[in-house]
Design a protein around this motif. Sequence first.
Motif, PDB file in Angstrom:
ATOM      1  N   SER A 120      94.683 -10.650  44.301  1.00 15.20           N
ATOM      2  CA  SER A 120      95.547 -11.738  44.734  1.00 15.20           C
ATOM      3  C   SER A 120      96.706 -11.925  43.768  1.00 15.20           C
ATOM      4  O   SER A 120      96.507 -11.974  42.542  1.00 15.20           O
TER       5      SER A 120
ATOM      6  N   ILE B 156      96.674  -9.339  48.354  1.00 16.66           N
ATOM      7  CA  ILE B 156      97.108 -10.607  48.931  1.00 16.66           C
ATOM      8  C   ILE B 156      98.353 -11.110  48.199  1.00 16.66           C
ATOM      9  O   ILE B 156      98.325 -11.311  46.982  1.00 16.66           O
TER      10      ILE B 156
ATOM     11  N   ALA C  28      95.516 -17.853  49.202  1.00 21.76           N
ATOM     12  CA  ALA C  28      95.428 -16.626  48.404  1.00 21.76           C
ATOM     13  C   ALA C  28      94.661 -16.800  47.102  1.00 21.76           C
ATOM     14  O   ALA C  28      94.312 -15.810  46.451  1.00 21.76           O
TER      15      ALA C  28
ATOM     16  N   ALA D 192      90.889 -16.188  50.235  1.00 21.67           N
ATOM     17  CA  ALA D 192      90.673 -15.089  49.292  1.00 21.67           C
ATOM     18  C   ALA D 192      89.288 -15.138  48.663  1.00 21.67           C
ATOM     19  O   ALA D 192      88.743 -14.107  48.266  1.00 21.67           O
TER      20      ALA D 192
END
Length: 298
Positions: free
Chosen positions: A228, A46, A203, A218
Motif C-alpha cells: 500500500s 494499492i 488503502a 487493504a
Amino acid sequence: MLRFFLALGALCLVGCASSPSPDVSDCGPPEGWQEMAKRAEGRFLIFGETHGTNEMPALVTSYICTVSQQEGRTLVGLEYAPEFDDVFAEARSADDPRTVLLEGMARVWRQTDGRGSEAMLSMLINLMAFENVYVVFFDAVDILAVMGLSPETATAESFRAASEALPPFVMQKARDKAMAEALIEAFTDQYARAIVLVGGIHASKQRYEFLGDTDNMAMLLPPDQTISLEDRHDAGEAWVQVGGKAGPRMSRGNRAGVPKDVAEPTLGFFDEETNGFDGFVFIGARTASPPALPRQEQ
C-alpha cells in the motif's frame, strides 16, 4: 512526462481500443518504478489517493503503461460499481469511447467527490490503449442487503428508517469488505500483477480511530500479497466535497517520509510501515480536476 497523460485523454477519442501499446519510453514512468514493480510483481499494489486531482490518475496511468510492457497480464482495479462493467466494455470497442462513458456512466461523472473527475475519465480512456491490461470495477457493496431490504419491497420510507437504525460504521465496514472480496475474486492466476487506485482510507493497513473497529479494504487483502502506498504531495488543490460544498480546495504539502531531494513524481518505500502504508507515491504539486459533467450539464 506526466503531462503526456494529462493531455492524452482529450486526444485518444477514436480507435483507442485498437491502438498499439506505447513503448516504455513514451509512458513517462515515475522515478522508482523499477524497484516498485519488482517488489509488487504477483501482488496487489494499492495507490491510496485524495480523490479529485489531475496528478494521481496521470501518475498511476503512466505506471500501468510502463509495467504492462512486462510479461503477463495486468489487472487494474478502480473504485466504481461493477454495474458499469458493460459500459466500459462497450466504450472499449466504440469509435467515440468518451461519449459512451459519459452517457453510460453519467451518474459517476456527476459525483463531486473526485471519482467523477475529468482526470479519471481520461484515465479510463487511456487504459483502453494498453495491451494486456484488464480493468475491474470493484466498489461492489449491496446497500439494500446491508439494510436488510430487497429491491422488490423497499420504499423511500423503509430505506430512511433502515438507514437511521444502522449501527455506527456498518456501511463503511460492508463496503470495505465487499471491495476486498471483489478484488480477491478478480486477481486470479491469469494475472501477473494487480494495480488498484482507491481512496486513501481504504488503502491503509491499520484502523482509523474515527471509524471505530472498521477494517479497511487493504486490511482484508492477503497481507503478504499487498503493498500500500500513500499520497505525498506539495501544496496545491484537490476537487473535494466538504460540508455539502464541492470545489477546488487548497491543502498544505505533505512530504513525510519522502527524501528531501525528491522533486519529480516518485514511488518509494518507507523505512518501516507508516500509518498502515508500506511506501509513498509523490506527485508534486496537486491541481484540482473538476467533475467530467459540470453542473450546468447535469
